[in-house]
Design a protein around this motif. Structure first.
Motif, short mmCIF file in Angstrom:
data_model
loop_
_atom_site.label_atom_id
_atom_site.label_comp_id
_atom_site.label_asym_id
_atom_site.label_seq_id
_atom_site.Cartn_x
_atom_site.Cartn_y
_atom_site.Cartn_z
N HIS A 1 26.32 7.01 -17.19
CA HIS A 1 26.32 6.62 -15.78
C HIS A 1 25.48 7.62 -14.99
O HIS A 1 25.41 8.80 -15.35
N LEU A 2 24.88 7.16 -13.92
CA LEU A 2 24.29 8.08 -12.96
C LEU A 2 25.41 8.88 -12.31
O LEU A 2 26.51 8.35 -12.09
N PRO A 3 25.17 10.15 -11.97
CA PRO A 3 26.18 10.96 -11.28
C PRO A 3 26.26 10.58 -9.81
O PRO A 3 26.10 11.41 -8.91
N MET A 4 26.53 9.31 -9.57
CA MET A 4 26.51 8.71 -8.24
C MET A 4 27.64 7.69 -8.13
O MET A 4 28.31 7.36 -9.10
N ALA B 1 40.16 -3.15 1.06
CA ALA B 1 39.03 -3.40 1.95
C ALA B 1 37.71 -2.90 1.38
O ALA B 1 36.67 -3.01 2.05
N LEU B 2 37.74 -2.36 0.15
CA LEU B 2 36.56 -1.67 -0.36
C LEU B 2 36.11 -2.22 -1.70
O LEU B 2 36.93 -2.60 -2.55
N ASP B 3 34.81 -2.23 -1.89
CA ASP B 3 34.19 -2.45 -3.20
C ASP B 3 33.57 -1.14 -3.65
O ASP B 3 32.98 -0.40 -2.84
N VAL B 4 33.68 -0.85 -4.94
CA VAL B 4 33.12 0.37 -5.49
C VAL B 4 31.92 0.02 -6.36
O VAL B 4 31.94 -0.98 -7.09
N HIS B 5 30.88 0.82 -6.25
CA HIS B 5 29.62 0.58 -6.95
C HIS B 5 29.34 1.74 -7.90
O HIS B 5 29.45 2.90 -7.51
N ARG B 6 28.96 1.40 -9.12
CA ARG B 6 28.60 2.39 -10.13
C ARG B 6 27.31 1.95 -10.81
O ARG B 6 26.92 0.80 -10.73
N ALA B 7 26.66 2.89 -11.51
CA ALA B 7 25.39 2.58 -12.16
C ALA B 7 25.43 3.00 -13.62
O ALA B 7 25.41 4.20 -13.93
N ARG B 8 25.50 2.02 -14.53
CA ARG B 8 25.30 2.33 -15.94
C ARG B 8 23.90 2.91 -16.11
O ARG B 8 22.94 2.46 -15.49
N ASN B 9 23.79 3.92 -16.96
CA ASN B 9 22.50 4.57 -17.18
C ASN B 9 22.38 4.90 -18.66
O ASN B 9 22.68 6.01 -19.09
N ASP B 10 21.97 3.92 -19.42
CA ASP B 10 21.86 4.07 -20.86
C ASP B 10 20.40 4.17 -21.28
O ASP B 10 19.50 3.72 -20.56
N TRP B 11 20.18 4.73 -22.45
CA TRP B 11 18.82 4.84 -22.96
C TRP B 11 18.18 3.46 -23.05
O TRP B 11 18.77 2.52 -23.59
N LEU B 12 17.01 3.32 -22.44
CA LEU B 12 16.22 2.09 -22.38
C LEU B 12 16.81 1.06 -21.42
O LEU B 12 16.26 -0.05 -21.30
N GLU C 1 18.29 1.92 -17.93
CA GLU C 1 18.73 2.82 -16.88
C GLU C 1 18.99 2.08 -15.56
O GLU C 1 18.50 0.98 -15.33
N CYS C 2 19.78 2.73 -14.71
CA CYS C 2 19.96 2.32 -13.30
C CYS C 2 20.50 0.90 -13.14
O CYS C 2 20.02 0.14 -12.31
N ARG C 3 21.52 0.56 -13.92
CA ARG C 3 22.10 -0.79 -13.84
C ARG C 3 23.37 -0.73 -13.00
O ARG C 3 24.46 -0.47 -13.50
N LEU D 1 40.51 5.60 -9.97
CA LEU D 1 39.29 5.17 -10.64
C LEU D 1 38.43 6.42 -10.80
O LEU D 1 37.93 6.97 -9.81
N ALA D 2 38.30 6.90 -12.02
CA ALA D 2 37.57 8.15 -12.28
C ALA D 2 36.36 7.87 -13.15
O ALA D 2 36.39 7.01 -14.04
N LEU D 3 35.29 8.59 -12.90
CA LEU D 3 34.07 8.50 -13.68
C LEU D 3 33.60 9.91 -14.00
O LEU D 3 33.63 10.78 -13.12
N THR D 4 33.19 10.14 -15.22
CA THR D 4 32.75 11.47 -15.63
C THR D 4 31.43 11.38 -16.38
O THR D 4 31.11 10.38 -17.01
N GLY D 5 30.68 12.47 -16.31
CA GLY D 5 29.50 12.67 -17.13
C GLY D 5 29.70 13.93 -17.94
O GLY D 5 30.18 14.94 -17.43
#
Length: 712
Positions: free
Chosen positions: A214-217, A160-171, A173-175, A201-205
């Motif tokens: 990635h943004l820590p979000m 029932a869920l969609d997960v949203h993440r934000a790539r954040n690379d040099w030049l 950001e915030c994708r 589903l794990a994400l790390t900085g």
């Protein structure tokens, strides 16, 4: 104040602990599960449905030497510790600052470890902030390898869920991008196996750039519903979040650094304490609503400063202009032009300390003294005086944490003042990294800043950071490099807070090669945040449009670098993209024609006319969060009890667009194109019944800044 109640255990028919806490915008309910552990059984807005307490997670999960996970898997839930702590009480209160607070005390009899779950929330804002304080009340040392900041179970099932993440690379950001959670957490027929999935589903900085990669979000949105859960981990170093399936529902676990992924651990001697990095979770009816709540929270949690209300226009000489090569000769005409264009701050960027003939300053920085070669007549103070004479506040670029290997400071400071591993001082790209936990390192930077701000009268510092240290440092007393890194990162923010205490009028911009340090911990201290180093004006719009997901609009510095060789459309395009953030003006304004400079003045005047609204507005995205190659990126800001604003960029495609503005549907709305002033640049028509704005931009690249005022 203590708020308690009783519930009845369905198995033993015995009373069990239950209580609630919150305010009008958010309610948290705590219940002891059948195993006796206290759990956050429900976290929701008043109108949201409830959840099964047995699907909730223990309030704290941690791993430690000799006390590992309760089962195999790539996640830090189901730990041996999680099922052991005993509830010992709680206390709640309301501060004069408008925050609600709750502290829950848990105790593990086996080790003597006491955990204090510290929850806070700004009144009327549906955001929960959580951190965990550990205290070793036992008689033996305990080495902790991971500890959660916030755990939430009982969410809807993964399908029932969609997960949203934000790539954040040099030049770039915030994708933001989204995918079904089930694409990662597969349906394994839990009932057949009588065991939850081990997938997550794990994400790390990692490293000293906490938002690199990635943004820590992250966010979850309910498919077919409106509920949204949006979070940020407020770590200036490592972090991790993961999502998985538990009891036919979804859980969310938010952590700072861990031993397994960041080489972080902490040794708690008897009486020793450790507090996790905070994590914040916003609730909303849709992603825009949750982003608005998180924006309000970010404003409530940050350090107060006049800059957040006044939003002065900053000119910075770097981007697409002097590019780290300032001299008196180059700066004086640029200062005059910036003042004429309406700038209120003028920041001299990198290079002002470089006295070499070939620009070889990279590995020699650290003393932060001005170059006599670059500023021969009257030195840099004469240039700073010229900035003040033109009615602007002078600023300087500084990269405080690094010392070049060729700098005299590299040998003047003691070895323990630098990052090290196995007794060897670390070197990265010809630079050493200061450890701000060391008094000599802090004294060196205090002396530097007090000279620049106190003696020279600089009122703006752009604090950059252009190297990455991973995993960290092993100073005396550290048992893992990730712990050393986190200790330094907290010491850096403490140092910065001390600077602002001594110089309360100083404005600080946080930069790390653009947006590589765009984390909540740093944003709560610094006044501005660099959003990118992107030099292509056609690539900047999706960054500028999505930047309010990471930083409130009044803190998000967006470059506007018009050039004399640009045509009028490109000049207005690069200027228009910054008008719903913090406009950071650059470009060779001194070489512009009077007509071109007039376009710049008009944009700056427009910004000044709306900035009071920007400081309190909440973001929304009529077309959803922008994609990197979108032809029509769009950003909206909605001022409470006031107008709404839209920045609409066209980079290609057809010349007309319909924008749904749901919160204004059914209302009479006055439309105004504030930028550009050219009447042929575009047009807008409001559809009252459809709640849509019809936008026409006949030329590309094109941009419109539109104000929508309801009730007129």
């Amino acid at each position: 104040m203590t708020d308690t109640a009783d519930a009845t255990d369905s198995v033993s028919n015995q009373p069990r602990t239950a209580f609630s806490w919150g305010h009008t915008a958010m309610k948290a309910e705590f219940v002891a599960a059948s195993d006796g552990t206290l759990r956050l059984a429900r976290l929701a807005r008043p109108s949201d449905p409830g959840s099964d307490p047995e699907a909730a997670l223990p309030l704290v999960e941690l791993t430690a030497f000799g006390h590992g996970s309760g089962w195999s898997g790539p996640r830090f839930t189901g730990t041996a510790f999680g099922a052991r702590p005993v509830y010992r009480g709680h206390r709640s209160g309301r501060g004069e600052d408008g925050w609600e607070s709750l502290t829950i005390e848990l105790h593990d009899p086996a080790t003597g470890l006491t955990a204090f779950v510290e929850l806070t929330s700004p009144t009327k804002v549906p955001v929960l902030r959580s951190r965990v304080r550990l205290r070793n009340d036992g008689t033996e040392p305990l080495v902790v390898q991971s500890v959660s900041s916030l755990l939430l179970g009982g969410l809807p099932a993964p399908e029932a869920l969609d997960v949203h993440r934000a790539r954040n690379d040099w030049l770039a950001e915030c994708r933001w991008y989204a995918e079904p959670l089930r694409d990662t957490v597969a349906d394994i027929s839990v009932d057949v196996h009588q065991h939850d999935s081990r997938a997550a589903l794990a994400l790390t900085g990692r490293g000293s750039w906490p938002s690199d990669g990635h943004l820590p979000m992250g966010a979850l949105t309910e498919r077919g519903g409106e509920r949204t859960w949006l979070w940020q981990i407020e770590s200036p170093a490592g972090w991790r979040w993961d999502l998985g399936e538990r009891a036919h529902g979804t859980y969310l676990a938010l952590n700072g650094p861990t031993d397994a992924e960041h080489q972080w651990r902490v040794r708690l001697a008897p009486g020793g304490e450790f507090t996790t990095v905070p994590a914040a979770l916003a609730l909303g009816s849709g992603l825009d609503d949750a982003m608005g709540a998180l924006t309000a929270y970010r404003r409530a949690v940050r350090r107060p400063h006049p800059d957040h209300a006044t939003l002065p226009v900053v000119f910075n000489d770097y981007m697409n202009t002097l590019m780290g090569d300032p001299t008196t000769e180059k700066l004086l005409p640029l200062i005059d032009a910036a003042a004429s264009a309406g700038a209120e701050y003028f920041c001299i960027d990198s290079g002002w300390y470089d006295d070499s003939e070939n620009g070889g300053w990279w590995d020699s920085v650290g003393a932060w003294l001005p170059s006599p070669r670059r500023f021969p007549d009257g030195g840099i103070t004469a240039v700073l005086d010229r900035i003040r004479e033109r009615g602007m506040v002078p600023g300087l670029w500084l990269e405080p944490e690094v010392i070049g290997v060729r700098s005299p400071i590299a040998t003047a400071l003691p070895p323990d003042a630098f990052f090290q591993r196995d007794g060897i001082r670390l070197t990265e790209q010809g630079r050493h990294q200061l450890d701000l936990r060391h008094p000599a390192a802090r004294a060196h930077l205090d002396k530097t800043v007090d000279r620049i701000v106190g003696d020279w009268g600089v009122g703006y510092l752009k604090l950059d950071y252009n190297i990455v240290i991973d995993p960290g440092t092993l100073a005396p007393g550290d048992i893992a490099p990730g712990a050393g890194l986190l200790g330094h990162a907290h010491a850096y923010l403490d140092w910065l807070s001390g600077v602002l205490d001594r110089h309360p009028g100083l404005v600080v911009e946080n930069c790390a090669s653009g947006g590589m340090r765009m984390d909540g911990a740093t944003l709560a201290v610094a006044q501005l945040q660099s959003t990118s180093d992107q030099q292509d004006p056609l690539r900047y719009p999706p960054i500028a449009a999505a930047a309010p997901t990471a930083v409130p609009p009044e803190q998000g510095a967006v470059w506007a670098y018009p050039q004399p060789d640009h045509d009028d459309d490109l000049i207005t395009f690069t200027l228009g993209g910054a008008l719903l953030g913090r406009i950071h003006l650059s470009g060779h304004l001194n070489r512009m024609s009077e007509h071109q400079l007039g376009l710049v003045r008009a944009a700056v005047d427009t910004y000044k006319s709306i900035r009071e609204d920007l400081a309190r507005a909440l973001p929304f995205w009529p077309l959803g969060l922008p994609g990197w190659t979108d032809e029509w990126p769009v950003l909206g800001l909605r001022a409470p009890d006031g107008p709404s604003y839209l920045s609409v960029w066209r980079r290609g495609g057809c010349d007309e667009l319909r924008l749904p503005v749901g919160h204004l549907a059914g209302q009479d709305v006055r439309t105004e194109i504030l930028h550009p002033s050219d009447p042929g640049a575009g047009s807008v028509v409001w559809d009252r019944e459809g709640g849509e704005l019809r936008v026409s931009l006949p030329r590309t690249p094109g941009v419109l800044l539109i104000r929508l005022t309801p009730g007129t």
